[in-house]
Enzyme design. Structure first.
Site, PDB file in Angstrom:
ATOM      1  N   LYS A 199    -117.100   9.160 -39.979  1.00  0.00           N
ATOM      2  CA  LYS A 199    -117.387  10.382 -39.228  1.00  0.00           C
ATOM      3  C   LYS A 199    -116.883  10.217 -37.801  1.00  0.00           C
ATOM      4  O   LYS A 199    -117.308   9.313 -37.077  1.00  0.00           O
ATOM      5  CB  LYS A 199    -118.892  10.639 -39.238  1.00  0.00           C
ATOM      6  CG  LYS A 199    -119.291  11.846 -38.416  1.00  0.00           C
ATOM      7  CD  LYS A 199    -120.755  12.196 -38.597  1.00  0.00           C
ATOM      8  CE  LYS A 199    -121.149  13.330 -37.669  1.00  0.00           C
ATOM      9  NZ  LYS A 199    -122.561  13.675 -37.793  1.00  0.00           N
TER      10      LYS A 199
ATOM     11  N   LYS B 243    -115.161  12.913 -42.547  1.00  0.00           N
ATOM     12  CA  LYS B 243    -115.512  14.124 -41.795  1.00  0.00           C
ATOM     13  C   LYS B 243    -114.991  14.028 -40.377  1.00  0.00           C
ATOM     14  O   LYS B 243    -115.201  13.001 -39.744  1.00  0.00           O
ATOM     15  CB  LYS B 243    -117.037  14.229 -41.788  1.00  0.00           C
ATOM     16  CG  LYS B 243    -117.586  15.322 -40.915  1.00  0.00           C
ATOM     17  CD  LYS B 243    -119.077  15.252 -40.882  1.00  0.00           C
ATOM     18  CE  LYS B 243    -119.555  16.256 -39.856  1.00  0.00           C
ATOM     19  NZ  LYS B 243    -120.886  16.052 -39.465  1.00  0.00           N
TER      20      LYS B 243
HETATM   21  C1  PBG Z   1    -125.506  15.825 -37.550  1.00  0.00           C
HETATM   22  C2  PBG Z   1    -124.335  16.532 -38.110  1.00  0.00           C
HETATM   23  C3  PBG Z   1    -123.273  17.181 -37.459  1.00  0.00           C
HETATM   24  C4  PBG Z   1    -122.506  17.789 -38.459  1.00  0.00           C
HETATM   25  C5  PBG Z   1    -123.072  17.444 -39.677  1.00  0.00           C
HETATM   26  N1  PBG Z   1    -124.188  16.650 -39.443  1.00  0.00           N
HETATM   27  C6  PBG Z   1    -122.992  17.398 -36.017  1.00  0.00           C
HETATM   28  C7  PBG Z   1    -122.667  16.279 -35.128  1.00  0.00           C
HETATM   29  O1  PBG Z   1    -122.503  15.140 -35.540  1.00  0.00           O
HETATM   30  O2  PBG Z   1    -122.635  16.561 -33.937  1.00  0.00           O
HETATM   31  C8  PBG Z   1    -121.304  18.660 -38.239  1.00  0.00           C
HETATM   32  C9  PBG Z   1    -120.976  19.596 -39.345  1.00  0.00           C
HETATM   33  C10 PBG Z   1    -120.043  20.703 -38.994  1.00  0.00           C
HETATM   34  O3  PBG Z   1    -119.442  20.765 -37.916  1.00  0.00           O
HETATM   35  O4  PBG Z   1    -119.895  21.590 -39.839  1.00  0.00           O
HETATM   36  N2  PBG Z   1    -125.253  14.685 -36.854  1.00  0.00           N
END
Ligand code: PBG
Length: 326
Positions: A196, A249
């Site tokens: 991520k 992601k």
């Molecule tokens: C929680 C989380 C996030 C997303 C999914 N889980 C946001 C982040 O890490 O700031 C993003 C999902 C999206 O942008 O659709 N940490």
């Protein structure tokens, strides 16, 4: 005049032959629809930066999930917006928390659909970071693990089928696996947000989930967009700690990463998250009349599959399912 011997166009002459030689297909079987759940009754709040996406109270969420299941989509991914936030994200592991209530309501109404929960603290903390924050503003790794394990267990006790940790603390998959096993839930899979990145593509999500950090950013725990070898390391560690499925992601700006993880770990189901910013860019351009939104949507999701993802989490899931069933 020498005519070409090889004519790839021979296989492109009709929709029917194109259909037959197609290498990649989107299937409703491998879509996951995310939802945002909020406190209250009869609440349907449109998310301004994500046309077509809403925050739903539990009573309004349930019919949506029914519809999702009716379209053949096997799973939903839930994000909760709690009533109160505090420094340790208590709402995340409260038995009566928003996610816990939503899971129970869904399981009662649509028991077959897989309920996946996002395990993270950022929606529940008043500072908006994904873990416990020290006095000087550092997000502390090890003290956060305990809370994440508690949160995951609480989701599973409420009926979640799969937990998906998205916080990017080191060792969280192992901590969650240990807590679940100890409580007798060794059969519950972990879908790890293994790879991520610290991405600007999460912007609209942070409106939807009300989870923007109050200070600083997430670069001290999420990955640097410049790195791909590090993605292999993150995935490897999560598998060693017991992850059952891996996620990359965002998806679209990271198709190369999806391909590398696919090839390095051919035996693991790979999930790609087509994140909020990817969704909103397409919706915005379509609203302006600059692109054909439906075609760009399908082409984008196909690209994510072609890169090597098995499963796609996407805000387009229901829309795609409707197209696929026509
Ligand atoms: C929680 C989380 C996030 C997303 C999914 N889980 C946001 C982040 O890490 O700031 C993003 C999902 C999206 O942008 O659709 N940490």
């Amino acid at each position: 005049m020498a005519f070409p011997v090889h004519r790839p166009r021979r296989l492109r002459g009709s929709e029917n032959i194109r259909r037959m030689v197609r290498e990649t297909r989107l299937s409703v079987d491998q879509l996951i629809q995310p939802f945002f759940v909020i406190y209250g009754e009869d609440v349907v709040n449109p998310v301004a930066s994500m046309p077509g996406v809403h925050q739903f109270s539990v009573d309004r969420l349930v019919p949506q999930v029914k519809e999702t299941w009716g379209l053949g989509i096997p799973a939903v991914l839930l994000f909760g917006i709690p009533e109160h936030k505090d420094s340790v994200g208590s709402g995340a592991y409260d038995k009566e928390g928003i996610i816990q209530q939503a899971i129970r309501a869904i399981k009662e109404a649509v028991p077959e659909i897989l309920v996946i929960t996002d395990v993270c603290l950022c929606e529940y903390t008043d500072h908006g970071h994904c873990g416990v924050v020290s006095e000087d503003g550092e997000v502390l790794n090890d003290p956060t693990l305990e809370l994440l394990a508690k949160e995951a267990l609480s989701h599973v006790e409420a009926g979640a089928d799969i937990v998906a940790p998205s916080d990017m603390m080191d060792g969280r998959v192992g901590a969650i696996r240990g807590a679940l096993d100890e409580a007798g839930y060794s059969n519950i899979p972990i879908l790890s947000y293994a790879v991520k990145y610290a991405s600007a593509f999460y912007g609209p999500f942070r409106d939807a989930a009300e989870s923007a950090p109050r200070f600083g950013d997430r670069r001290a725990y999420q990955m640097d967009p410049c790195n791909v070898r590090e993605a292999v390391k993150e995935a490897q560690l999560d598998l060693e700690e017991g992850a059952d499925m891996l996620m990359v992601k965002p998806a679209l700006a990271y198709l190369d990463v999806i391909r590398v993880i696919r090839e390095t770990f051919p035996h693991v189901p790979l999930v790609a998250y087509n994140v909020s910013g990817e969704y909103s860019l397409i919706k915005a351009a379509a609203q302006m009349g600059w692109v054909d939104g439906e075609r760009v949507m399908m082409e984008t999701l196909l690209a994510i599959k072609r890169a090597g993802a098995d499963i796609i989490i996407t805000y387009f899931a229901m829309e795609v399912a409707r197209i696929l069933s026509n």
